[in-house]
Motif scaffolding. Sequence first.
Motif, PDB file in Angstrom:
ATOM      1  N   ASP A 219       1.007  -1.876   0.456  1.00 22.20           N
ATOM      2  CA  ASP A 219      -0.394  -0.352   0.642  1.00 22.20           C
ATOM      3  C   ASP A 219       0.750   1.594  -0.164  1.00 22.20           C
ATOM      4  N   GLU A 220       2.028   1.557   0.817  1.00 19.81           N
ATOM      5  CA  GLU A 220       2.857   2.447   0.730  1.00 19.81           C
ATOM      6  C   GLU A 220       3.276   2.428  -0.694  1.00 19.81           C
ATOM      7  N   ALA A 221       3.831   1.022  -1.414  1.00 21.99           N
ATOM      8  CA  ALA A 221       4.802   1.698  -2.472  1.00 21.99           C
ATOM      9  C   ALA A 221       3.967   2.195  -3.944  1.00 21.99           C
ATOM     10  N   LEU A 222       2.144   1.548  -3.386  1.00 31.15           N
ATOM     11  CA  LEU A 222       0.663   1.971  -4.129  1.00 31.15           C
ATOM     12  C   LEU A 222       0.483   3.380  -4.301  1.00 31.15           C
ATOM     13  N   VAL A 223       0.896   4.427  -2.841  1.00 31.94           N
ATOM     14  CA  VAL A 223       0.347   5.736  -2.411  1.00 31.94           C
ATOM     15  C   VAL A 223       1.470   7.077  -3.108  1.00 31.94           C
ATOM     16  N   LEU A 224       2.327   6.089  -3.060  1.00 28.01           N
ATOM     17  CA  LEU A 224       3.875   6.685  -3.150  1.00 28.01           C
ATOM     18  C   LEU A 224       4.290   6.587  -4.618  1.00 28.01           C
ATOM     19  N   ALA A 225       4.200   5.614  -5.179  1.00 31.61           N
ATOM     20  CA  ALA A 225       5.328   5.480  -6.033  1.00 31.61           C
ATOM     21  C   ALA A 225       5.184   5.739  -7.863  1.00 31.61           C
ATOM     22  N   ASP A 226       5.234   6.260  -8.368  1.00 28.54           N
ATOM     23  CA  ASP A 226       5.250   6.645 -10.359  1.00 28.54           C
ATOM     24  C   ASP A 226       5.443   5.085 -10.743  1.00 28.54           C
ATOM     25  N   ARG A 227       6.649   4.496 -10.435  1.00 28.03           N
ATOM     26  CA  ARG A 227       6.933   2.826 -10.628  1.00 28.03           C
ATOM     27  C   ARG A 227       7.025   1.587  -9.559  1.00 28.03           C
ATOM     28  N   ILE A 228       6.994   0.641  -9.050  1.00 30.97           N
ATOM     29  CA  ILE A 228       7.117   0.262  -8.822  1.00 30.97           C
ATOM     30  C   ILE A 228       7.253  -1.483  -9.418  1.00 30.97           C
ATOM     31  N   VAL A 229       8.729  -1.316  -8.681  1.00 27.93           N
ATOM     32  CA  VAL A 229       9.694  -2.952  -8.915  1.00 27.93           C
ATOM     33  C   VAL A 229       9.206  -4.024  -7.600  1.00 27.93           C
ATOM     34  N   LEU A 230       9.010  -5.545  -8.362  1.00 24.69           N
ATOM     35  CA  LEU A 230       8.705  -6.226  -7.399  1.00 24.69           C
ATOM     36  C   LEU A 230      10.469  -7.004  -7.956  1.00 24.69           C
ATOM     37  N   LEU A 231      10.740  -7.427  -6.536  1.00 27.20           N
ATOM     38  CA  LEU A 231      11.726  -8.013  -6.888  1.00 27.20           C
ATOM     39  C   LEU A 231      11.657  -9.853  -6.055  1.00 27.20           C
ATOM     40  N   GLY A 232      11.992 -11.308  -6.348  1.00 27.46           N
ATOM     41  CA  GLY A 232      11.502 -12.225  -5.923  1.00 27.46           C
ATOM     42  C   GLY A 232      11.898 -13.312  -6.480  1.00 27.46           C
ATOM     43  N   GLY A 233      11.720 -14.620  -5.979  1.00 27.95           N
ATOM     44  CA  GLY A 233      11.036 -15.737  -6.512  1.00 27.95           C
ATOM     45  C   GLY A 233      12.606 -16.485  -6.500  1.00 27.95           C
ATOM     46  N   GLN A 234      13.550 -15.681  -6.921  1.00 29.67           N
ATOM     47  CA  GLN A 234      15.301 -15.958  -6.357  1.00 29.67           C
ATOM     48  C   GLN A 234      15.415 -14.637  -5.922  1.00 29.67           C
ATOM     49  N   PRO A 235      16.533 -14.825  -5.604  1.00 31.67           N
ATOM     50  CA  PRO A 235      17.227 -13.281  -5.164  1.00 31.67           C
ATOM     51  C   PRO A 235      17.577 -12.585  -6.089  1.00 31.67           C
ATOM     52  N   GLY A 236      17.220 -11.301  -5.706  1.00 32.74           N
ATOM     53  CA  GLY A 236      17.749 -10.446  -6.798  1.00 32.74           C
ATOM     54  C   GLY A 236      17.216 -11.129  -8.280  1.00 32.74           C
ATOM     55  N   GLY A 237      15.788 -11.281  -8.193  1.00 30.44           N
ATOM     56  CA  GLY A 237      15.465 -11.882  -9.840  1.00 30.44           C
ATOM     57  C   GLY A 237      14.079 -10.998  -9.640  1.00 30.44           C
ATOM     58  N   LEU A 238      13.712 -10.296 -10.688  1.00 27.51           N
ATOM     59  CA  LEU A 238      12.835  -9.082 -11.657  1.00 27.51           C
ATOM     60  C   LEU A 238      11.366 -10.121 -11.973  1.00 27.51           C
ATOM     61  N   ILE A 239      10.711  -9.436 -10.573  1.00 27.18           N
ATOM     62  CA  ILE A 239       9.121 -10.690 -11.292  1.00 27.18           C
ATOM     63  C   ILE A 239       8.785  -9.430 -12.001  1.00 27.18           C
ATOM     64  N   GLY A 240       8.323  -8.316 -11.821  1.00 24.65           N
ATOM     65  CA  GLY A 240       8.077  -7.307 -12.891  1.00 24.65           C
ATOM     66  C   GLY A 240       7.663  -5.816 -12.516  1.00 24.65           C
ATOM     67  N   GLU A 241       7.195  -5.448 -13.107  1.00 24.88           N
ATOM     68  CA  GLU A 241       7.409  -3.436 -13.106  1.00 24.88           C
ATOM     69  C   GLU A 241       6.055  -3.415 -13.707  1.00 24.88           C
ATOM     70  N   TRP A 242       5.676  -2.303 -12.728  1.00 24.59           N
ATOM     71  CA  TRP A 242       4.197  -1.115 -12.657  1.00 24.59           C
ATOM     72  C   TRP A 242       4.444  -0.502 -12.716  1.00 24.59           C
ATOM     73  N   ARG A 243       3.771   0.623 -13.849  1.00 24.31           N
ATOM     74  CA  ARG A 243       3.630   2.057 -13.332  1.00 24.31           C
ATOM     75  C   ARG A 243       2.655   3.067 -13.187  1.00 24.31           C
ATOM     76  N   ILE A 244       2.910   3.241 -12.268  1.00 22.13           N
ATOM     77  CA  ILE A 244       1.248   3.734 -11.712  1.00 22.13           C
ATOM     78  C   ILE A 244       1.235   5.548 -11.866  1.00 22.13           C
ATOM     79  N   GLU A 245       0.077   5.930 -12.372  1.00 26.12           N
ATOM     80  CA  GLU A 245      -0.043   7.494 -13.521  1.00 26.12           C
ATOM     81  C   GLU A 245      -1.355   7.599 -12.782  1.00 26.12           C
ATOM     82  N   GLN A 246      -1.512   7.437 -11.713  1.00 26.87           N
ATOM     83  CA  GLN A 246      -2.924   8.549 -10.688  1.00 26.87           C
ATOM     84  C   GLN A 246      -2.192   9.429  -9.942  1.00 26.87           C
ATOM     85  N   PRO A 247      -2.931  10.941 -10.251  1.00 25.16           N
ATOM     86  CA  PRO A 247      -1.670  11.861 -10.241  1.00 25.16           C
ATOM     87  C   PRO A 247      -2.042  11.496  -8.197  1.00 25.16           C
ATOM     88  N   HIS A 248      -1.545  12.512  -7.489  1.00 24.34           N
ATOM     89  CA  HIS A 248      -1.754  12.591  -6.176  1.00 24.34           C
ATOM     90  C   HIS A 248      -2.024  13.792  -5.957  1.00 24.34           C
TER      91      HIS A 248
END
Length: 276
Positions: free
Chosen positions: A209-238
């Motif tokens: 929720d903190e990421a959703l409120v603050l970020a313009d982009r969210i990068v998600l790591l996991g699965g294996q250390p340092g592995g990129l799971i996904g990336e989301w761009r949040i374009e809603q205004p503050h």
Amino acid sequence: MSKPTTMLHPAVLEASHIALSYGHAGRATNVVLRDFSLQLKAGEVVAVLGPSGVGKSSLLRVLAGLQTPDNGGVRVHGESLRGPHPRVGLVFQDPCLLPWLTLEQNVGFGLDFRHQPVLDAKTRRERVRDAITEVDLQHALGHYPSELSGGMAQRVALARCLARQPEILLLDEPFSALDEITRGDMQTLLQQITARHKTAAVLVTHDIDEALVLADRIVLLGGQPGGLIGEWRIEQPHPRDAVAAELTRVRVEIVQALREARRAGSPPAELQRAVA
């Protein structure tokens, strides 16, 4: 609607193909980052999410110039980062205030670091007072850390960075130890500061929720250390509400991606989402 991440302006910070491992006797036994790349533009906030042990804090140390990666590199305004940079500020979960210094002295302490430019007394004093005013603690200049609440102490830590006038803020779960109300106040303050000064920021957090409120982009790591799971761009205004319908949809996607990665033991195909 899916669309790729694009950079509208030149990157203020660029990490390219970062790899980092820890080990003994010259042997890499614990991979924490693998082929990680990131571009950050002025005023952009990127949140890095993921479970413990996937390399989030190690990534911040590399971006701050405190740790040299095994492969890849970091550039600030196109120049290779070879150590701590005067315009890159780092905020930890623990405020790390010196108990024998007043609030004002703690804020000014960061200006004495070796890699910082030398300031005359007047400029130094103005920077410290301006940073303290920015976080609304001008009423407590002479207070010592033992006299501060958790939220006030974290504001001091943020002001210590702001006094250096950073172009890039790196934040390692800075609000996780705070109560819900204080945490919300600090999130609002961070959003206002990055917007006002066009400060770029990388925020490591466990809180979706903190990421959703603050970020313009969210990068998600996991699965294996340092592995990129996904990336989301949040374009809603503050300002944003984390329970808004579109943000709730993204939250569900992130949780599902984490669950899939945990079941599979490796990242699923890269995800990219744009939220209007």
